[in-house]
Design a protein around this motif. Structure first.
Motif: not given
Length: 430
Positions: A85-91
């Motif tokens: 699973f690829n996640v992206n939540n900025n910093c």
């Protein structure tokens, strides 16, 4: 600890392996994100004393990369067909990956999950898709609506870097105005502390003590924030192996296991878009996430020994002293003013706040650098080592409870609490 729905307590989840690469200044080392993922992942697996074939799922965190970069990075460790699973939540991407790994374990579907963060960055922050609405446009527009000057703060900066610096600079001005007596020197002192503590961290981008005069005078980015009060972008990776209690016992990992005893993410609420730069930059979100962690555990800030907080700018560390309940509102500066430098049993120096807390023994983001997909997992790595008593010259002697704060604008604040593994029968407060 009851579940939020009033049912049985959630399954326990443990960090049994951690790993981190050295964080490097962007464009200075010949490596790519698969190299970072491989190095960090192998370090975590080695630390956990398990094989990649025992990993049942992977959560990968990054921001500057194409879809499925997580697969490409983790394929360096093996081709086992597990879910990725690829996640992206900025910093806060790294902490988001850790949170999802924990929840997968708590669900009972997986017993052992790898959280893997990495980032290959540029010299500043940037946005790649300019033909659509920016996810932080509402925040940056609101910043101007409540009084920030529009436009670039430095001619060589791009819009995104300029806006982020500006937001925290106006938050710092708000704090100084709201609480007379607070000065720029308080922000300088926090940066000085973090850089001095960085000399004991071999994985930090910047590993040197700096004078307060240099910190205060080095390139004013946007008053009161100077260059050395800011976290530099960096390339690097970090990883954590998260498992169930059953997996831990089956594989005899109790000795190294650190339990995530509470973890909460809070995203923007209506308070973000009122009249406060501090709340727009995440203060109220961190405060609520910390409140939930304390409520879950029955612990308070007085039970915490060591913290890694998101010092993207030194002023934000001061804000977090109050959001995480280390100090009453308006009194955060007292902590750094009265901090005492001590030498631990391994010969390392650190600043103790209120005779109790050590904050950012790693040197913080200001010293380590900030590869935004890896930062939250690097914070986790530091705290796990602290609770194991294996942080060398950074070791906070006798540390038993740790707290982590990681923030990404747009927005998500993640607060996590950790404790060295104990059988349930000896838990005092949980």
């Amino acid at each position: 600890r009851m579940s939020v729905n009033g049912g049985a307590p959630p399954k326990r989840a443990f960090v049994v392996g951690v790993g981190v690469t050295k964080f490097e200044k962007p464009l200075t080392k010949e490596w790519d994100y698969p190299d970072m993922g491989r190095e960090a992942g192998l370090a975590a697996l080695t630390d956990a004393e398990i094989d990649y074939r025992q990993i049942q799922a992977v959560v990968a965190s990054y921001c500057y990369g194409e879809p499925t970069s997580g697969q490409r990075a983790v394929y360096e460790l093996g081709l086992t067909g597990v879910p990725v699973f690829n996640v992206n939540n900025n910093c806060s991407s790294g902490s988001s990956a850790l949170m999802l790994a924990r929840r997968l374990v708590q669900s009972g579907v997986e017993d052992c999950v790898l959280a893997l963060g990495f980032e290959k960055m540029e010299r500043g922050l940037s946005e790649k898709y300019t033909d659509r609405t920016s996810p932080v446009k509402r925040h940056m527009d609101h910043m101007v609506n409540i009084g920030a000057e529009p436009g670039l703060i430095q001619p060589r900066m791009n819009n995104m870097t300029s806006d982020v610096v500006k937001l925290y600079a106006y938050a710092a001005r708000e704090y100084i105005k709201k609480y007379p007596g607070t000065t720029v020197d308080d922000f300088v002192d926090i940066a000085y502390k973090n850089h001095k503590q960085s000399v004991n961290n071999p994985w930090a981008t910047i590993q040197r003590e700096m004078s307060k005069a240099d910190i205060k005078s080095k390139l004013m980015l946007c008053y009161p924030i100077t260059f050395w009060m800011s976290a530099p972008t960096a390339d690097g990776g970090a990883a954590a192996v998260v498992c169930s209690e059953e997996f831990m016992i089956r594989n005899n990992l109790q000795r190294q296991a650190v339990e995530i005893i509470s973890q909460h993410m809070v995203t923007d609420t209506g308070a973000s878009f009122k009249e406060s730069f501090m709340d727009l930059s995440g203060y109220h979100m961190a405060k609520e996430a910390a409140n939930r962690c304390y409520r879950d555990t029955g612990l308070s800030s007085s039970d915490v020994d060591v913290l890694e907080v998101h010092d993207c700018f030194s002023c934000n560390e001061l804000f977090m002293y109050e959001a995480l309940q280390l100090a009453p509102e308006g009194r955060g500066a007292d902590l750094i003013r009265n901090g005492k430098w001590v030498t631990n049993k391994n010969g390392g120096q650190m600043c103790v706040l209120n005779n109790k807390w050590v904050v950012n023994p790693s040197g913080g983001l200001e010293s380590k650098g900030h590869p935004i997909g890896a930062t939250g997992l690097a914070q986790c790595t530091e705290l796990v080592k602290q609770l194991r008593g294996l942080a060398d010259k950074r070791q906070v002697d006798g540390a038993k409870i740790a707290m982590q704060h990681n923030f990404g604008i747009g927005g998500a604040a993640v607060v996590t609490m950790y404790r060295k593994y104990q059988p349930l029968s000896v838990h005092a407060k949980l």
